[in-house]
Scaffold this active site. Structure first.
Site, short mmCIF file in Angstrom:
data_model
loop_
_atom_site.label_atom_id
_atom_site.label_comp_id
_atom_site.label_asym_id
_atom_site.label_seq_id
_atom_site.Cartn_x
_atom_site.Cartn_y
_atom_site.Cartn_z
N ARG A 248 56.69 54.20 44.74
CA ARG A 248 56.42 55.25 43.76
C ARG A 248 56.49 54.71 42.33
NH1 ARG A 248 60.01 59.69 46.95
NH2 ARG A 248 58.36 60.47 48.33
N THR B 242 61.92 60.40 44.12
CA THR B 242 60.88 61.41 44.33
C THR B 242 60.04 61.63 43.08
OG1 THR B 242 62.26 62.51 45.96
CG2 THR B 242 60.48 63.81 45.01
N LYS C 243 50.78 59.81 52.14
CA LYS C 243 50.20 61.12 51.86
C LYS C 243 48.72 61.00 51.46
CE LYS C 243 54.65 62.95 50.30
NZ LYS C 243 55.35 63.58 49.16
N ASN D 100 53.02 61.89 45.00
CA ASN D 100 53.92 60.74 44.94
C ASN D 100 53.76 59.77 46.10
OD1 ASN D 100 55.25 62.20 46.92
ND2 ASN D 100 57.10 62.55 45.72
N ARG E 255 63.92 54.19 52.13
CA ARG E 255 64.05 55.10 50.99
C ARG E 255 64.11 54.32 49.68
NH1 ARG E 255 63.29 60.56 51.44
NH2 ARG E 255 64.93 60.93 49.93
N TYR F 182 57.78 70.39 56.42
CA TYR F 182 58.45 70.73 55.15
C TYR F 182 59.20 72.07 55.21
CZ TYR F 182 56.20 66.78 52.92
OH TYR F 182 55.80 65.50 52.56
N HIS G 30 55.99 59.62 51.99
CA HIS G 30 57.18 60.35 52.44
C HIS G 30 57.98 59.44 53.35
CE1 HIS G 30 59.73 63.39 54.34
NE2 HIS G 30 59.46 62.74 55.47
N GLU H 222 61.31 64.32 62.58
CA GLU H 222 59.96 64.02 62.09
C GLU H 222 59.18 63.16 63.07
OE1 GLU H 222 60.98 64.50 57.35
OE2 GLU H 222 60.87 62.47 58.19
N PHE I 97 57.32 75.64 45.30
CA PHE I 97 56.27 74.63 45.46
C PHE I 97 55.79 74.47 46.91
CE2 PHE I 97 60.36 72.35 45.66
CZ PHE I 97 60.24 71.71 46.88
#
Length: 152
Positions: free
Chosen positions: A104, A93, A11, A114, A87, A51, A117, A128, A59
């Site tokens: 993270r 998250t 990100k 964070n 993951r 998203y 993704h 995706e 949010f």
């Protein structure tokens, strides 16, 4: 387990903090194969589609604003169990819940910033990957060590 693919995005906060090489390196050192990579500043339409599952959440607008605020490094990684393993490597998250040693856990400071993704399942990964990459942008190749690497 069959080889699978996952979508991973660094990100804007991860790019701006200079964490691209660190994150790429973690996936490479784990033994996963990079099959697609590009840097772009996503448009609002792309971020909203990505998203969309969160579109009714309070949010959502802020998340889309953040994801379109600067460059993102979009990647496709391939390997056995790459979705679940990716993951785990990324971590929870919420950064305060992420274990040390995860991306993270080591670098993120806020849920809204964070770092990274990762797809959460095979269907999400396929969606995706198709959203961020054209089929011709996905590279088919074999690592040179493939002839001597032993798979369990």
């Amino acid at each position: 387990m069959a080889t699978e693919r996952t979508f991973i995005a660094i990100k804007p906060d991860g790019v701006q903090r200079g964490l691209v090489a660190e994150i790429l390196g973690r996936f490479e050192r784990k033994g996963f194969k990079l099959v697609a990579l590009k840097q772009l500043t996503p448009g609002r339409d792309l971020a909203e589609k990505h998203y969309e599952v969160h579109s009714s959440r309070p949010f959502f607008s802020g998340l889309v604003d953040f994801m379109t605020s600067g460059p993102v490094v979009a990647m496709v990684w391939e390997g056995n169990n790459v979705i679940a393993c990716g993951r785990k490597m990324i971590g929870a998250t919420k950064p305060h819940e992420a274990e040390p040693g995860t991306i993270r856990g080591d670098f993120a400071v806020d849920i809204g910033r964070n770092i990274v993704h990762g797809s959460d399942g095979p269907e999400t990964a396929a969606f995706e990957i198709g959203l961020w990459f054209r089929p011709e942008e996905l590279n088919e190749w074999s690592p040179s060590d493939q002839t001597w690497r032993v798979e369990p």
